[in-house]
Design a protein around this motif. Structure first.
Motif, PDB file in Angstrom:
ATOM      1  N   ASP A 230       0.268  -1.750  -0.270  1.00  0.00           N
ATOM      2  CA  ASP A 230      -0.054   0.108  -0.147  1.00  0.00           C
ATOM      3  C   ASP A 230       0.509   1.246  -0.153  1.00  0.00           C
ATOM      4  OD1 ASP A 230      -2.242  -1.620  -0.118  1.00  0.00           O
ATOM      5  OD2 ASP A 230      -2.607  -1.414   2.246  1.00  0.00           O
ATOM      6  N   ASP A 231       2.745   1.150   0.484  1.00  0.00           N
ATOM      7  CA  ASP A 231       2.726   2.123  -0.469  1.00  0.00           C
ATOM      8  C   ASP A 231       4.205   2.266  -1.202  1.00  0.00           C
ATOM      9  OD1 ASP A 231       1.941   3.276   2.514  1.00  0.00           O
ATOM     10  OD2 ASP A 231       3.867   2.018   3.518  1.00  0.00           O
ATOM     11  N   ARG A 232       4.627   3.172  -1.420  1.00  0.00           N
ATOM     12  CA  ARG A 232       5.001   4.081  -2.554  1.00  0.00           C
ATOM     13  C   ARG A 232       6.404   3.334  -2.739  1.00  0.00           C
ATOM     14  NH1 ARG A 232       7.670   9.504  -5.687  1.00  0.00           N
ATOM     15  NH2 ARG A 232       9.106   9.254  -3.150  1.00  0.00           N
ATOM     16  N   CYS A 233       7.226   2.078  -4.113  1.00  0.00           N
ATOM     17  CA  CYS A 233       8.353   1.580  -3.719  1.00  0.00           C
ATOM     18  C   CYS A 233       9.275   2.685  -3.877  1.00  0.00           C
ATOM     19  CB  CYS A 233       8.533   0.398  -5.069  1.00  0.00           C
ATOM     20  SG  CYS A 233       9.704   0.153  -5.442  1.00  0.00           S
ATOM     21  N   ASN A 234      10.478   2.579  -2.478  1.00  0.00           N
ATOM     22  CA  ASN A 234      11.402   3.259  -2.683  1.00  0.00           C
ATOM     23  C   ASN A 234      12.239   3.360  -3.441  1.00  0.00           C
ATOM     24  OD1 ASN A 234      10.041   4.150  -0.543  1.00  0.00           O
ATOM     25  ND2 ASN A 234      10.294   3.171   1.012  1.00  0.00           N
ATOM     26  N   ARG A 235      12.364   1.731  -4.106  1.00  0.00           N
ATOM     27  CA  ARG A 235      13.506   1.427  -5.210  1.00  0.00           C
ATOM     28  C   ARG A 235      13.251   2.007  -6.532  1.00  0.00           C
ATOM     29  NH1 ARG A 235      18.118  -2.350  -3.953  1.00  0.00           N
ATOM     30  NH2 ARG A 235      18.630  -2.184  -6.088  1.00  0.00           N
ATOM     31  N   CYS A 236      11.777   1.907  -6.345  1.00  0.00           N
ATOM     32  CA  CYS A 236      11.834   2.651  -8.198  1.00  0.00           C
ATOM     33  C   CYS A 236      11.200   4.375  -8.116  1.00  0.00           C
ATOM     34  CB  CYS A 236      11.056   1.741  -8.746  1.00  0.00           C
ATOM     35  SG  CYS A 236       9.310   1.097  -8.578  1.00  0.00           S
ATOM     36  N   HIS A 237      11.280   4.427  -6.609  1.00  0.00           N
ATOM     37  CA  HIS A 237       9.960   5.933  -6.864  1.00  0.00           C
ATOM     38  C   HIS A 237       9.070   5.449  -7.472  1.00  0.00           C
ATOM     39  CE1 HIS A 237      14.277   7.463  -4.593  1.00  0.00           C
ATOM     40  NE2 HIS A 237      14.157   7.134  -6.114  1.00  0.00           N
ATOM     41  N   GLY A 238       8.139   4.293  -7.355  1.00  0.00           N
ATOM     42  CA  GLY A 238       7.066   4.721  -8.059  1.00  0.00           C
ATOM     43  C   GLY A 238       6.845   4.109  -9.406  1.00  0.00           C
ATOM     44  N   ILE A 239       7.879   3.988 -10.067  1.00  0.00           N
ATOM     45  CA  ILE A 239       7.970   3.564 -11.906  1.00  0.00           C
ATOM     46  C   ILE A 239       7.789   2.434 -12.165  1.00  0.00           C
ATOM     47  CG2 ILE A 239       9.329   4.406 -13.510  1.00  0.00           C
ATOM     48  CD1 ILE A 239      10.849   6.961 -11.799  1.00  0.00           C
ATOM     49  N   GLY A 240       7.969   2.180 -11.374  1.00  0.00           N
ATOM     50  CA  GLY A 240       8.117  -0.129 -11.424  1.00  0.00           C
ATOM     51  C   GLY A 240       9.450  -0.013 -12.699  1.00  0.00           C
ATOM     52  N   LEU A 241      10.035   0.844 -12.973  1.00  0.00           N
ATOM     53  CA  LEU A 241      10.895   0.378 -13.949  1.00  0.00           C
ATOM     54  C   LEU A 241      12.057   0.629 -12.879  1.00  0.00           C
ATOM     55  CD1 LEU A 241      10.409   0.784 -16.837  1.00  0.00           C
ATOM     56  CD2 LEU A 241      10.434  -1.126 -16.223  1.00  0.00           C
ATOM     57  N   GLN A 242      13.492   0.245 -12.638  1.00  0.00           N
ATOM     58  CA  GLN A 242      15.149  -0.031 -12.314  1.00  0.00           C
ATOM     59  C   GLN A 242      15.866  -0.274 -13.800  1.00  0.00           C
ATOM     60  OE1 GLN A 242      15.698  -2.472  -9.526  1.00  0.00           O
ATOM     61  NE2 GLN A 242      16.530  -4.455 -10.463  1.00  0.00           N
ATOM     62  N   CYS A 243      16.762   0.513 -13.257  1.00  0.00           N
ATOM     63  CA  CYS A 243      18.595   0.917 -13.923  1.00  0.00           C
ATOM     64  C   CYS A 243      18.866  -0.692 -14.428  1.00  0.00           C
ATOM     65  CB  CYS A 243      19.130   1.522 -13.633  1.00  0.00           C
ATOM     66  SG  CYS A 243      20.752   1.650 -14.542  1.00  0.00           S
ATOM     67  N   CYS A 244      18.840  -0.865 -15.463  1.00  0.00           N
ATOM     68  CA  CYS A 244      19.238  -2.140 -16.029  1.00  0.00           C
ATOM     69  C   CYS A 244      20.880  -2.383 -15.800  1.00  0.00           C
ATOM     70  CB  CYS A 244      19.409  -2.468 -17.510  1.00  0.00           C
ATOM     71  SG  CYS A 244      20.163  -3.630 -17.786  1.00  0.00           S
ATOM     72  N   ILE A 245      21.313  -3.622 -14.584  1.00  0.00           N
ATOM     73  CA  ILE A 245      22.717  -3.428 -14.338  1.00  0.00           C
ATOM     74  C   ILE A 245      23.972  -4.319 -14.968  1.00  0.00           C
ATOM     75  CG2 ILE A 245      21.823  -4.222 -11.610  1.00  0.00           C
ATOM     76  CD1 ILE A 245      22.061  -7.124 -12.350  1.00  0.00           C
ATOM     77  N   GLN A 246      23.089  -4.874 -16.171  1.00  0.00           N
ATOM     78  CA  GLN A 246      23.942  -4.993 -17.490  1.00  0.00           C
ATOM     79  C   GLN A 246      24.829  -4.213 -17.852  1.00  0.00           C
ATOM     80  OE1 GLN A 246      22.951  -8.434 -19.745  1.00  0.00           O
ATOM     81  NE2 GLN A 246      22.211  -9.858 -17.507  1.00  0.00           N
ATOM     82  N   CYS A 247      23.577  -2.796 -18.254  1.00  0.00           N
ATOM     83  CA  CYS A 247      24.794  -1.766 -19.631  1.00  0.00           C
ATOM     84  C   CYS A 247      24.490  -0.683 -18.615  1.00  0.00           C
ATOM     85  CB  CYS A 247      24.026  -2.156 -20.916  1.00  0.00           C
ATOM     86  SG  CYS A 247      22.075  -1.459 -19.838  1.00  0.00           S
ATOM     87  N   ASN A 248      24.263  -0.281 -17.491  1.00  0.00           N
ATOM     88  CA  ASN A 248      24.216   0.388 -16.569  1.00  0.00           C
ATOM     89  C   ASN A 248      23.052   1.634 -17.255  1.00  0.00           C
ATOM     90  OD1 ASN A 248      26.419  -0.529 -14.238  1.00  0.00           O
ATOM     91  ND2 ASN A 248      28.241   0.159 -15.688  1.00  0.00           N
ATOM     92  N   GLY A 249      22.448   1.142 -17.843  1.00  0.00           N
ATOM     93  CA  GLY A 249      21.315   1.902 -18.233  1.00  0.00           C
ATOM     94  C   GLY A 249      21.365   2.243 -19.504  1.00  0.00           C
ATOM     95  N   SER A 250      22.643   2.278 -20.643  1.00  0.00           N
ATOM     96  CA  SER A 250      23.523   2.526 -21.792  1.00  0.00           C
ATOM     97  C   SER A 250      21.940   1.971 -22.673  1.00  0.00           C
ATOM     98  CB  SER A 250      23.866   2.872 -22.202  1.00  0.00           C
ATOM     99  OG  SER A 250      24.588   1.897 -22.013  1.00  0.00           O
ATOM    100  N   GLY A 251      21.050   0.669 -22.121  1.00  0.00           N
ATOM    101  CA  GLY A 251      21.197  -0.179 -23.132  1.00  0.00           C
ATOM    102  C   GLY A 251      21.941  -0.347 -24.204  1.00  0.00           C
ATOM    103  N   THR A 252      23.518  -0.656 -24.357  1.00  0.00           N
ATOM    104  CA  THR A 252      24.408  -1.363 -25.127  1.00  0.00           C
ATOM    105  C   THR A 252      25.111  -2.036 -24.145  1.00  0.00           C
ATOM    106  OG1 THR A 252      25.491   0.610 -25.945  1.00  0.00           O
ATOM    107  CG2 THR A 252      23.820   0.425 -27.395  1.00  0.00           C
ATOM    108  N   ILE A 253      25.487  -2.061 -24.676  1.00  0.00           N
ATOM    109  CA  ILE A 253      26.720  -3.506 -23.920  1.00  0.00           C
ATOM    110  C   ILE A 253      28.157  -3.443 -24.799  1.00  0.00           C
ATOM    111  CG2 ILE A 253      25.880  -4.492 -22.608  1.00  0.00           C
ATOM    112  CD1 ILE A 253      25.648  -6.639 -23.788  1.00  0.00           C
TER     113      ILE A 253
END
Length: 755
Positions: A230-253
């Motif tokens: 019943d509370d907003r997720c503190n990890r994703c701040h309510g967005i439902g998405l988090q940064c990809c750990i494999q590409c560090n959010g860049s989308g490419t490796i």
């Protein structure tokens, strides 16, 4: 407020699905229309990147080697040197002292073997089982080609502009040491070229498949919902998405294929393999040993032939070796020359000395083998083996009062009349048998029947026995046996006395097992019978046997001593906490090399213990989780056939230990509960040995065993000394036993050379 997914398809009003790698592949194809679809994930370069090189048209990539047929060998038509095994060698033999020392060393190498049998044994016979081993070695070279690639970092490019590529078998490669496996990989000259990387489309980086090139993945804390409890997720701040750990959010490796350079140097690689192909064959002499044992034996080399192409051996005395040589050379010619070039061949013959030793220890007969020039011993039936338990301290064990105790304490065992000294430690304690009538040497002695015919052999029988003896030895000629002239046949008949005492011994012991509802035959049903009054059927006479039975009226049910009747014991892996250090992050809570939280333990550093499933307790291995044990006294009954045997020697040079493996003609036999010494036998030594053997058996077995039946026999074993003349020299040998075995230590027709 109502909780709605943050990402939705506005046309269908349904939650959006994450992009798949297949969709990303389609997008990449649109961006690079000249490249084949889905090639960004290929590990091997596509076929269109390879140049057409003369002589290498069928070469592929992807780790599949293409073996190139070798050129025609000039050695096929060259003349060969025919092998002529020659020279003399001494046939290895062992003495009784050597056989005993080898047996003692064998026993000392086994931690659970006693050396007493090797030190106290009495030799009966040393039987030669020598054999030969043939070995063919073909040292071959094979060549295969394949396209390979590596990241281009500015290295020299040996392209076709420098000249045509040489054929695979024209490339000079230094041959290593002969008859040893080796492998070498070299680039084919003038086949290199530079191409754009097929995995990243020459960009140096490729799309991340974990996040489908978006740089974001579903939040693991809230499972993409944006809220938690019943509370907003503190990890994703309510967005439902988090940064990809494999590409560090860049989308490419980074592209692993080209190491981010965007270019590959492609060339043909030549793989040269040298292999020593070995084929062995043993001329077995019916020793009964397995083929695996022959591989470990060290023999004496008596012949070696090494050429480019060896020829079959045809003049060796053992026909099996000649056949093995011809078959092995033919097999290697068919199997190896299609894809390999035979550089050198070598064939050897080894003589393997094998001696089967027959001996006696504590009235029983055994045998073992002494093998090879290093006198290694093979004794699968060693008579003095013991069982030992190695206690190992396991790290993490809990200091519990009774958690590690597997044997029940003495206060748990009932005190039953007649079984006061019985323990539960697994050690057998044999009980004295009931009192029997005292041994009476003066009781009715059986009179032996003195009417018998003394066995004798004819000259024809003596000749046939010697011919058979010569045929059993590979280095013996049968000419002396066929051409000899008899001079005299002297009979030295010997008597053999044998006593057999069939005994029974009983040993009680406390036993326990998990209680699962079985009937409890307790002392409430009556007084337990004494050990020697428990009814047990006697098996076949004069054959070894063993039975285990439960003593009536001794059963009871008690709480398990290891788990305190709880059915569970503390878990040693997690120290009763139910949690152990996380295997993924090694207890740090974050992954090694960055500060990303461990997804396996959610950053806690601990995970559930797999040994106890997080409960902190395990099922008790003694009571199997039942909490109760069924106690009873188990009676072990053993039947043994104890033997006493002795041969009356005559005044001749014949070794009496050889008589243990032959039979004679039975003159006298007597079987009853208690046999008496023989009186009135023509040879008084039989009377004395009979009295000695019976007295020893009653003294030795009467204290811990019950003698059920005795049997003693007297045999006459025919032994004839044959004196003959051959080539104007006098010789002799012995024919013994009803099987007409031969003992000829100075046989005149021994051959010590290979023709």
């Amino acid at each position: 407020m109502d909780k709605q997914p943050l990402l939705r398809n506005l046309e269908t009003n349904q939650p959006c699905q994450p992009l798949s790698p297949q969709l990303l592949s389609m997008a990449a194809t649109a961006a690079y229309p000249g490249a084949p679809q889905a090639e960004e994930l290929a590990s091997a370069p596509p076929a269109h990147l390879f140049d057409n090189v003369t002589g290498y048209e069928g070469t592929t990539a992807g780790g599949e080697e293409r073996f190139v047929p070798p050129p025609l060998s000039t050695a096929e038509g060259a003349g060969r040197h025919e092998p002529h095994p020659q020279g003399a060698w001494s046939i290895p033999s062992i003495t009784e002292e050597t056989a005993r020392e080898a047996f003692i060393e064998y026993a000392s190498s086994k931690c659970c073997y006693s050396a007493k049998p090797a030190k106290e044994m009495v030799f009966r016979d040393l039987k030669s089982c020598n054999t030969y081993r043939y070995r063919l070695e073909s040292f071959t070279e094979s060549r295969s080609t394949e396209w390979t690639s590596e990241p281009y970092k500015g290295q020299f490019v040996d392209s076709s502009a420098y000249g045509p590529a040489p054929l695979p078998w024209s490339i000079i490669v230094e041959i290593p040491q002969l008859f040893q496996d080796n492998i070498e990989k070299v680039p084919v000259p003038h086949t290199s070229s530079i191409k754009g990387c097929h995995s990243c489309m020459a960009m140096g980086r490729r799309a991340c498949t974990n996040c489908t090139a978006t740089g974001r993945v579903k939040c693991q804390f809230c499972n993409g919902r944006g809220y938690k409890f019943d509370d907003r997720c503190n990890r994703c701040h309510g967005i439902g998405l988090q940064c990809c750990i494999q590409c560090n959010g860049s989308g490419t490796i980074p592209c692993e294929t080209c190491d981010q350079s965007g270019q590959l140097m492609i060339y043909i690689q030549l793989t040269v393999k040298w292999k020593n192909n070995v084929l062995e064959s043993v001329a077995d002499q019916q020793s009964g040993l397995s083929a695996d044992l022959y591989e470990k034996m060290i023999g004496q080399n008596i012949f070696t032939d090494e050429q480019v192409r060896v020829s079959p051996i045809v003049t060796f005395p053992e026909i099996q070796i000649n056949q093995a040589s011809r078959k092995a050379i033919q097999e290697h010619q068919v199997q190896l020359t299609r894809t390999s070039l035979v550089i050198q061949q070598r064939q050897t013959i080894e003589f393997i000395p094998i001696t089967q030793v027959y001996y006696e220890w504590k009235g029983k007969e055994y045998n073992y083998f002494v093998c090879g020039v290093d006198n290694k011993v093979h004794a699968p039936d060693y008579p003095a083996k013991c069982c030992c338990t190695i206690l190992c301290a396991v790290p993490g064990d809990l200091p519990m009062a009774s958690g590690g105790q597997t044997v029940p304490p003495a206060n748990m065992l009932d005190k039953l009349a007649g079984y006061e000294s019985i323990a539960a430690d697994g050690e057998e304690r044999y009980l004295p048998p009931p009192v029997y009538p005292a041994y009476n040497a003066e009781g009715g002695q059986p009179q032996s029947n003195q009417q018998w015919s003394i066995p004798s052999i004819s000259e024809d029988t003596a000749r046939q026995a010697l011919i058979q003896y010569a045929s059993e030895h590979v280095t013996y000629s049968s000419r002396p046996a066929e051409e000899m002239v008899f001079k005299e046949l002297k009979p030295y008949n010997m008597y053999r006395y044998r006593l057999q005492s069939f005994t029974e011994s009983r040993s009680p012991e406390w036993k326990s097992e998990p209680y699962v509802g079985q009937v409890i035959d307790s002392s409430g049903f009556g007084i337990p019978p004494p050990p020697w009054e428990v009814p047990v059927d006697i098996p076949k006479m004069f054959e070894k046997n063993k039975k285990k039975v439960q003593v009536p009226n001794t059963a009871s049910v008690k709480g398990c001593h290891k788990c305190m009747a709880m059915g569970k014991i503390p878990c040693n892996d997690c120290l009763q906490t139910g949690r152990v250090k996380c295997r993924m992050c090694d207890g740090r809570g974050s992954m090694l090399g960055n500060d990303t939280r461990c997804n396996h333990c959610m950053g806690n550093g601990v995970e559930s213990c797999r040994s106890c499933s997080g409960h902190g307790q395990q099922k008790c291995d003694v009571c199997q989780g039942r909490g109760q044990l069924y106690f009873y006294i188990q009676l072990t009954v053993k039947w043994e056939n104890n033997k006493f045997e002795q041969v009356i020697e005559q005044q001749c040079e014949f070794p009496t230990q050889k008589l243990s493996k032959v039979t004679g003609k039975e003159l006298f036999s007597d079987q009853q509960f208690q046999v008496y010494p023989i009186l009135g036998f023509p040879d008084p030594r039989i009377n004395q040995i009979s009295q000695q053997g019976i007295q020893e058996h009653w003294t030795q077995f009467g204290k811990t065993s019950r003698i059920i039946q005795q049997r003693h026999t007297v045999e006459i074993i025919p032994v004839t000394e044959v004196q003959f003349q051959w080539k104007n020299k006098e010789h002799s040998y012995f024919v013994y036993g009803t099987e007409n075995k031969v003992y000829a230590p100075e046989y005149p027709g021994k051959k010590c050379m290979i023709l």
